[in-house]
Motif scaffolding. Structure first.
Motif, PDB file in Angstrom:
ATOM      1  N   LYS A 144       0.834  -1.205   0.000  1.00 19.53           N
ATOM      2  CA  LYS A 144       0.000   0.000   0.000  1.00 19.53           C
ATOM      3  C   LYS A 144       0.864   1.248   0.000  1.00 19.53           C
ATOM      4  N   LEU A 145       1.993   1.218   0.696  1.00 19.55           N
ATOM      5  CA  LEU A 145       2.922   2.350   0.662  1.00 19.55           C
ATOM      6  C   LEU A 145       3.417   2.589  -0.758  1.00 19.55           C
ATOM      7  N   GLY A 146       3.847   1.507  -1.420  1.00 17.70           N
ATOM      8  CA  GLY A 146       4.363   1.644  -2.785  1.00 17.70           C
ATOM      9  C   GLY A 146       3.315   2.168  -3.745  1.00 17.70           C
ATOM     10  N   ARG A 147       2.098   1.627  -3.642  1.00 18.84           N
ATOM     11  CA  ARG A 147       1.015   2.059  -4.535  1.00 18.84           C
ATOM     12  C   ARG A 147       0.643   3.515  -4.275  1.00 18.84           C
ATOM     13  N   SER A 148       0.602   3.885  -3.011  1.00 16.97           N
ATOM     14  CA  SER A 148       0.194   5.242  -2.660  1.00 16.97           C
ATOM     15  C   SER A 148       1.226   6.277  -3.089  1.00 16.97           C
ATOM     16  N   VAL A 149       2.508   5.953  -2.907  1.00 20.97           N
ATOM     17  CA  VAL A 149       3.559   6.874  -3.354  1.00 20.97           C
ATOM     18  C   VAL A 149       3.473   7.059  -4.863  1.00 20.97           C
ATOM     19  N   LEU A 150       3.264   5.967  -5.574  1.00 19.63           N
ATOM     20  CA  LEU A 150       3.147   6.071  -7.037  1.00 19.63           C
ATOM     21  C   LEU A 150       1.919   6.906  -7.419  1.00 19.63           C
ATOM     22  N   ALA A 151       0.841   6.755  -6.641  1.00 22.45           N
ATOM     23  CA  ALA A 151      -0.389   7.502  -6.934  1.00 22.45           C
ATOM     24  C   ALA A 151      -0.233   8.995  -6.686  1.00 22.45           C
ATOM     25  N   LEU A 152       0.688   9.403  -5.808  1.00 22.03           N
ATOM     26  CA  LEU A 152       0.898  10.827  -5.537  1.00 22.03           C
ATOM     27  C   LEU A 152       1.334  11.587  -6.786  1.00 22.03           C
ATOM     28  N   PRO A 179       4.794   8.670   6.711  1.00 28.21           N
ATOM     29  CA  PRO A 179       4.208   8.179   7.962  1.00 28.21           C
ATOM     30  C   PRO A 179       2.679   8.238   7.966  1.00 28.21           C
ATOM     31  N   THR A 180       2.122   9.287   7.368  1.00 27.67           N
ATOM     32  CA  THR A 180       0.666   9.431   7.314  1.00 27.67           C
ATOM     33  C   THR A 180       0.054   8.324   6.468  1.00 27.67           C
ATOM     34  N   ILE A 181       0.665   8.048   5.316  1.00 32.43           N
ATOM     35  CA  ILE A 181       0.171   6.964   4.459  1.00 32.43           C
ATOM     36  C   ILE A 181       0.234   5.641   5.207  1.00 32.43           C
ATOM     37  N   MET A 182       1.338   5.401   5.901  1.00 32.24           N
ATOM     38  CA  MET A 182       1.513   4.143   6.634  1.00 32.24           C
ATOM     39  C   MET A 182       0.432   3.968   7.687  1.00 32.24           C
ATOM     40  N   THR A 183       0.191   4.999   8.488  1.00 32.23           N
ATOM     41  CA  THR A 183      -0.782   4.858   9.572  1.00 32.23           C
ATOM     42  C   THR A 183      -2.206   4.727   9.039  1.00 32.23           C
ATOM     43  N   TYR A 184      -2.530   5.437   7.954  1.00 33.38           N
ATOM     44  CA  TYR A 184      -3.848   5.279   7.331  1.00 33.38           C
ATOM     45  C   TYR A 184      -4.010   3.852   6.797  1.00 33.38           C
ATOM     46  N   ALA A 264      10.646   6.249  -8.671  1.00 34.93           N
ATOM     47  CA  ALA A 264      11.902   5.799  -8.062  1.00 34.93           C
ATOM     48  C   ALA A 264      11.688   5.348  -6.618  1.00 34.93           C
ATOM     49  N   ILE A 265      10.939   6.126  -5.846  1.00 33.36           N
ATOM     50  CA  ILE A 265      10.735   5.795  -4.436  1.00 33.36           C
ATOM     51  C   ILE A 265       9.799   4.597  -4.281  1.00 33.36           C
ATOM     52  N   SER A 266       8.800   4.483  -5.131  1.00 32.99           N
ATOM     53  CA  SER A 266       7.903   3.335  -5.083  1.00 32.99           C
ATOM     54  C   SER A 266       8.675   2.042  -5.335  1.00 32.99           C
ATOM     55  N   ALA A 267       9.614   2.086  -6.273  1.00 30.38           N
ATOM     56  CA  ALA A 267      10.438   0.909  -6.556  1.00 30.38           C
ATOM     57  C   ALA A 267      11.305   0.557  -5.353  1.00 30.38           C
TER      58      ALA A 267
END
Length: 451
Positions: A144-152, A179-184, A264-267
């Motif tokens: 979910k972190l990877g997907r959300s970062v890519l979605a940003l 951190p916000t994405i992680m906790t959500y 890059a960060i999602s990868a």
């Protein structure tokens, strides 16, 4: 009795294996440095950096000599950073993020301003949580972190520009928002998969990153200063570890292609998820649960050693033959991060009434090298790495196991961003190693003539 016919997928896999085997000896024959490692285990030199140095051994007369581990951020020993923040009784992760990004130790005024900037970015874009996290729950927070970062990317008005100013803006926003994405993602996972209540607490602008995380994951929002400072310490020692670790190298490889920051960060997050990298702390906890369950006397060295030998022989644990949390690609005599954590883990174990469990960890650390020697004849010098004690500390802090590896990512984002900026600004050449082809030439055969 009729035998079960192999499935279509099994047949396809069999076809692959039949035509794609590579003999291990061929790697040596062509002097292939698997894993970008030299024959002595040292890393292939792939770049230059100002950001971090990881020291674990000496080289004398071409021989690798074990040495005490040292980790420095921009030339400053991480132990000195931890000791300084502890002595001054303050949070240090934000200061480390500044140090890694800019290369200097911030003044009080610079740090206060940086903290305000990070605070202003912590909130997610409007409707992002609803559309990207709540409506698409994931049982794995790292995915979910990877997907959300890519979605940003879709919420950025200027996502592709690779100027220093634009990448810096994106980097600071990601350090704040991860951190916000992680906790959500964790709260949604609780509701959807664990059938428990989820809580979305308003973010307090005055809170440090560590305080904000603890407040967000606890139903009653309560935590004490000691807990927050310990989580902050964990974030400091996880923030960076040189350009050669798998996830940071992934960041640099993608950055060298000219792609955007979010890709890059999602990868990098996908890389860190792997059990041979950041996911190891989760595997340590699973392994230790197995040890606690099957070893009757935790203080009996012979019994613990015999069980560890079973793990090495792939008879126990996850049958990988690995004692998770032991050994490192660079560190030999000691991992400085593990040394720091062990001290705090011991103190916390006394407070939590977990002395016996901590003693078992110490015993596994002591006996692991002997188990490898007895089973494999491996005389390699190994020590506990950061993953061995980090999961235990997270457990004693009351963090759910779902967040062990995501916490690593939330901390390491500062290092990833620093390396992305350095790669784009100083290298300017796509990373493209070579692969030796082993395929013999063959003629094209018309479809109806193939057998």
């Amino acid at each position: 009795m009729l035998q079960k016919q192999p499935s279509e997928l099994a047949l396809l896999c069999e076809e692959f294996r039949k035509n794609n085997h590579i003999e291990p000896a061929q790697f040596e024959q062509y002097q292939v440095k698997r894993g970008l490692r030299n024959p002595d285990g040292t890393g292939v030199m792939a770049g230059l950096t100002h950001i971090c140095n990881v020291h674990g051994y000496l080289i004398a007369d071409g021989e690798k000599i074990p040495d005490e581990g040292r980790l420095t951020y921009r030339g400053i020993n991480v132990k000195d950073i931890v000791d300084g923040c502890t002595r001054e009784n303050r949070f240090g992760y934000e200061e480390v993020a500044w140090l890694l990004l800019f290369g200097t130790q911030p003044t009080r005024e610079q740090l206060e301003k940086f903290n305000r900037i990070l605070s202003s970015y912590r909130e997610l874009p409007e409707y992002f949580a609803e559309d990207m996290i709540i409506k698409a729950p994931s049982k794995d927070i790292m995915n979910k972190l990877g997907r959300s970062v890519l979605a940003l990317y879709s919420y950025d008005s200027n996502p592709d520009e690779t100027s220093l100013e634009n990448i810096m803006r994106q980097s600071i926003s990601l350090i704040a928002r991860m951190p916000t994405i992680m906790t959500y993602a964790y709260q949604v996972k609780r509701r959807h998969y664990d059938k428990k209540s989820m809580y979305f607490h308003p973010i307090k602008p005055e809170h440090s990153t560590a305080e904000s995380i603890l407040r967000s994951i606890r139903p009653d929002k309560k935590f004490n200063d000691e807990e927050a400072k310990l989580l902050d310490l964990l974030m400091i020692i996880h923030a960076e570890h040189g350009g050669g670790n798998n996830s940071t190298f992934t960041t640099r490889v993608l950055s060298s292609s000219g792609t955007d920051t979010y890709a890059a960060i999602s990868a990098a997050i996908g890389s860190l998820k792997g059990p041979k990298h950041g996911g190891a702390n989760h595997r340590v906890m699973q392994m230790m649960e197995c040890v606690k369950e099957k070893v009757k006397d935790w203080k009996d060295e012979d019994e613990v050693e015999a069980f560890l030998e079973k793990i090495v022989r792939k008879e126990e644990g996850d049958h990988s033959g690995l004692i998770y949390g032991q050994g490192h690609a660079i560190y030999t005599l000691s991992d400085p991060r593990a040394v720091i954590l062990k001290t705090h883990a011991q103190r916390l174990a006394k407070e939590k009434g977990m002395d016996d469990e901590f003693a078992l960890y110490q015993l596994v650390e002591k006996l692991a090298p002997k188990a490898f020697l007895n089973v494999k004849g491996d005389k390699k010098v190994i020590s506990a790495n950061v993953d061995f004690y980090s999961g235990l500390v997270y457990k004693m802090l009351g963090l759910p196991e779902d967040l062990y590896t995501p916490m690593f990512a939330v901390s390491r984002i500062a290092g990833w961003c620093a390396h992305r900026i350095e790669e784009v600004e100083t290298s300017n050449r796509i990373i493209r190693p070579a692969y030796k082809s082993l395929v013999d030439s063959q003629k094209y055969i018309p479809l109806d003539e193939r057998k």
